[in-house]
Enzyme design. Structure first.
Site, PDB file in Angstrom:
ATOM      1  N   VAL A 156       0.835  -1.198   0.000  1.00 53.68           N
ATOM      2  CA  VAL A 156       0.000   0.000   0.000  1.00 53.68           C
ATOM      3  C   VAL A 156       0.873   1.252   0.000  1.00 53.68           C
ATOM      4  CG1 VAL A 156      -1.879   1.197   1.168  1.00 53.68           C
ATOM      5  CG2 VAL A 156      -1.683  -1.294   1.363  1.00 53.68           C
ATOM      6  N   CYS A 157       0.621   2.141  -0.952  1.00 48.11           N
ATOM      7  CA  CYS A 157       1.477   3.316  -1.128  1.00 48.11           C
ATOM      8  C   CYS A 157       1.499   4.230   0.086  1.00 48.11           C
ATOM      9  CB  CYS A 157       1.020   4.111  -2.352  1.00 48.11           C
ATOM     10  SG  CYS A 157       1.808   5.726  -2.540  1.00 48.11           S
ATOM     11  N   PHE A 158       0.334   4.560   0.652  1.00 47.45           N
ATOM     12  CA  PHE A 158       0.265   5.628   1.641  1.00 47.45           C
ATOM     13  C   PHE A 158       0.717   5.195   3.032  1.00 47.45           C
ATOM     14  CE2 PHE A 158      -1.743   8.034  -1.556  1.00 47.45           C
ATOM     15  CZ  PHE A 158      -1.751   9.366  -1.148  1.00 47.45           C
TER      16      PHE A 158
END
Length: 273
Positions: free
Chosen positions: A144-146
């Site tokens: 997941v990027c965030f």
């Protein structure tokens, strides 16, 4: 002192495959000198789960959940981890590597381009700062990027408020990124495969401590148009440029449609890594 004029394109809301195709086409046309440097704003319909160029989908992304949520998966031409694009402003910057204001270093180029984002947040009255990770490479095992800010990404109240990715091809820098107005953690985390529910719930709790969206920070909710205005001015201020609206030709739009259909919509591109 006069400012350099860059093109500005607000391409509106389009499919995930069309959005990635447009970024690639703009990079191509800029590399040939057909377009000046470009700032582009856009949105997504249906919402898109974009995965990084090198990111594995098998055993990491729950493809059935993506479809059940009404989302569409697309692979970006840039690196990084997965991002759910829904209630957000997405931006892209296309500029030559040899532009006099662009550092050769990828990290320093992030810093220069992200000045536009910094000013955008501040135009909304939010005290944003650059992330300077201590003792970290910016890489984690999460899909997941965030979940983690990387160098010169934007943080507000210590939480990541914008995620960006960059590639360099044909002598051109393409940086694009997500500026969420809101985040639905349940929908986001349903798209990923975890060993069990306990691990997934722990990941969601961690995420809430590390990521934030604009309307979770504002005393009064802002509209997408207000956010666009703030970041439009932010890029002009941060990059010391003047933006001029640019309208793509019919032929250019047809090329984007063709690339979207024959590359970014295909399983061969999206699932093969």
């Amino acid at each position: 002192m006069s400012r350099e004029t860059w093109a500005f394109i607000d391409s509106g809301i389009n499919t995930p495959e069309y959005n990635m195709a447009m970024d690639e086409c703009l990079l191509e046309w800029h590399s040939h000198g057909e377009l000046p440097p470009i700032i582009r704003f856009y949105g997504w319909n249906p919402p898109g789960l974009s995965v990084g160029y090198f990111q594995k989908v098998e055993k990491r992304i729950d493809k059935e959940a993506v479809e059940q949520n009404g989302f569409r998966l697309v692979r970006r031409p840039t690196g990084g981890r997965a991002v759910l694009h829904d209630d957000e402003l997405t931006y892209s910057v296309i500029v030559s590597e040899d532009h006099p204001e662009m550092p050769k270093s990828v990290t320093q180029a992030y810093r220069v381009i992200s000045e536009g984002l910094l000013n955008g947040f501040r135009n909304l009255g939010l005290q944003a700062d650059f992330a300077i990770p201590e003792g970290k490479t910016g890489q984690t095992s999460s899909a997941v990027c965030f979940e983690e800010p990387s160098w010169y990404e934007l943080i507000v109240d210590g939480k990541k408020a914008a995620g960006s990715a960059q590639t360099r091809q044909k002598g051109v820098i393409l940086q694009h990124g997500s500026i969420p107005l809101s985040i639905n953690e349940n929908e986001l985390f349903s798209c990923f495969i975890y060993p069990n529910d306990r691990v997934k719930e722990r990941a969601k709790r961690t995420f809430k401590d590390k990521a934030v969206a604009i309307n979770h920070l504002m005393e009064k909710k802002v509209t997408l148009d207000e956010v666009k205005s703030a970041f439009y001015r932010g890029f002009e201020e941060g990059l010391h440029i003047q933006l001029q609206p640019y309208k793509l030709t019919k032929e250019q739009l047809e090329k984007i449609e063709d690339l979207a259909e024959n590359k970014y919509k295909t399983d061969a591109w999206n699932y093969t890594r």
